[in-house]
Design an enzyme around this catalytic site. Sequence first.
Site, mmCIF file in Angstrom:
data_model
loop_
_atom_site.group_PDB
_atom_site.id
_atom_site.type_symbol
_atom_site.label_atom_id
_atom_site.label_comp_id
_atom_site.label_asym_id
_atom_site.label_seq_id
_atom_site.Cartn_x
_atom_site.Cartn_y
_atom_site.Cartn_z
ATOM 1 C CG ASN A 1 -2.776 4.865 2.453
ATOM 2 O OD1 ASN A 1 -2.891 5.988 1.852
ATOM 3 N ND2 ASN A 1 -3.832 4.002 1.996
ATOM 4 C CG ASP B 1 13.145 2.426 -5.124
ATOM 5 O OD1 ASP B 1 12.678 3.554 -6.033
ATOM 6 O OD2 ASP B 1 12.839 1.496 -5.587
ATOM 7 C CB SER C 1 -0.825 0.082 1.287
ATOM 8 O OG SER C 1 -1.449 1.249 1.459
ATOM 9 C CD GLU D 1 1.730 8.049 -2.646
ATOM 10 O OE1 GLU D 1 1.194 8.051 -3.664
ATOM 11 O OE2 GLU D 1 3.096 8.059 -2.699
ATOM 12 C CG ASP D 2 2.103 12.366 -4.530
ATOM 13 O OD1 ASP D 2 0.904 11.843 -4.937
ATOM 14 O OD2 ASP D 2 3.011 12.617 -5.156
ATOM 15 N NE ARG E 1 5.458 17.027 -11.111
ATOM 16 C CZ ARG E 1 6.718 16.942 -11.281
ATOM 17 N NH1 ARG E 1 7.473 18.410 -10.803
ATOM 18 N NH2 ARG E 1 7.487 16.240 -11.576
#
Length: 412
Positions: free
Chosen positions: A223, A242, A221, A335-336, A271
């Site tokens: 999250n 990563d 996930s 998520e961001d 963004r």
Amino acid sequence: MASSESSGLPPRSPSSASCCPRPTGWTFGGYLPEPTLLVVLLLFFFASWSLLLRCPTPRLTALNRSSFPLSILAVNGQRSPAETTAEEEISLSSSSSSSSSSSSSSSSSSSSSSSSSSSSSSSSSSAAAAAAAAVVCNRSRYPSEAELSDDQLTILVPGFSIERIAVLRNNTRRMSSYPFVRAIYVLWQNMDIPVSRFDEPNERFDSDGAPIRVLGQRSNSLNNRFLPRTFIETSVVVIMDDDMLADKSSMEFALKVWRENSQRIVGYFPRAHLYHPENGSWTYSLKELRQKGERKKYSMVLTKTMLLRTEYLFDYTCHMPSGVRKMIDETMNCEDIAMNFMVANYSNTAPLAVVGRLKDAGVRWTKDQRTYRVGLSLRADHFDSRSRCLNELAKLWGGMPLRYTYSKAVPA
Ligand SMILES: *[C@@H]1O[C@H](CO)[C@@H](O)[C@H](O)[C@H]1NC(C)=O
Ligand SMILES: *[C@@H]1O[C@H](CO)[C@@H](O)[C@H](O)[C@H]1NC(C)=O
Ligand SMILES: *[C@@H]1O[C@H](CO)[C@@H](O)[C@H](O)[C@H]1NC(C)=O
Ligand SMILES: *[C@@H]1O[C@H](CO)[C@@H](O)[C@H](O)[C@H]1NC(C)=O
Ligand SMILES: *[C@@H]1O[C@H](CO)[C@@H](O)[C@H](O)[C@H]1NC(C)=O
């Protein structure tokens, strides 16, 4: 939107005393023209540098590793059960709900039908999820903000791709040598490769300073990277992809900027969102936005590398509108954007982008691809789905909390 004063957040902990007075008198988020900003920054750096020279113990001191608690010194696969059980439970429960819905991946509108078809099995799993959430969202399991130190940072990196593990190993080793890095945690989310692999001599993550731990996650996930963790000892965390490597001066600068702007997300990759009055919807902009007659502006920063208050991990997991985490598991994206929404709503300000030297130390990937989502990052509709997220999240928030800013923090 209500004012930032009533955000419901616990009050910010008073900054710990230091021998050097904290430089004040510079803030971002205003609308300073770029040259003014540069002059202010130059002055700030000359001022803080001369203070550092006179200061016998600079704030960013090298870590004395013998002062680490044992639980943190246990490197790699060794997990102390008390620390990880609850996190695993909540990621387990969210993964089981996402796998049932992602199997019907025809379109986003199918979510209602898939949730009704899986309703019989979801009653037991939702009870488990509620039990896990009760543990994870018990605030007293985590240190209070006053107990956390703000002169170092903790790095959290999700790991998934075995092809890129050599790059990740090199990057984490490099960053472990930075004196302001307290600890690095690799959140290993590839279910096919057990985390014990990283205990083998030629697979280990070696450190040149701060401890590096690989923590097995029970799901892939998105999250997970925002779960609160009992073992985090710093008031700021760095969320990284990563393949990212920030050099020492860039990261140190970002930490300084964050300490002066601790309510905001500080990041390197800005963004923007864009409103379309003709149809009342928002779209996502791959870049900063330049509208006619205006300078470039932005309203979000990416998780490729972002610094944020550790407290926001708890808020993300436990205080967001219901449905947000689920939406993120279903879309495997955004998520961001959700974190940017949450922080903008709490703080009433935009995030703050810093200009710094970051590299993808490995293969070059196109912008916005997070490659640990193997097979998903290449989807052609990545940007459409980011736009859909913007509109969906605005519904869940009952409005658009994102704010624009024109300013960036530039190192002298
Ligand atoms: C946004 O912030 C306000 C004020 O801090 C808070 O009352 C509200 O619950 C927040 N909204 C969401 C959706 O979190
Ligand atoms: C590190 O801390 C230990 C215990 O507090 C102390 O004995 C040792 O001298 C310290 N080392 C350095 C290099 O400061
Ligand atoms: C919350 O966690 C604390 C510390 O671990 C524990 O003492 C307490 O019983 C927990 N509260 C609940 C409601 O589970
Ligand atoms: C990692 O670092 C080692 C030693 O500096 C180097 O030989 C190797 O090529 C690096 N690997 C990658 C994938 O960058
Ligand atoms: C709204 O209009 C913009 C610009 O014309 C377009 O890109 C976007 O897809 C539209 N959104 C919807 C939901 O129709």
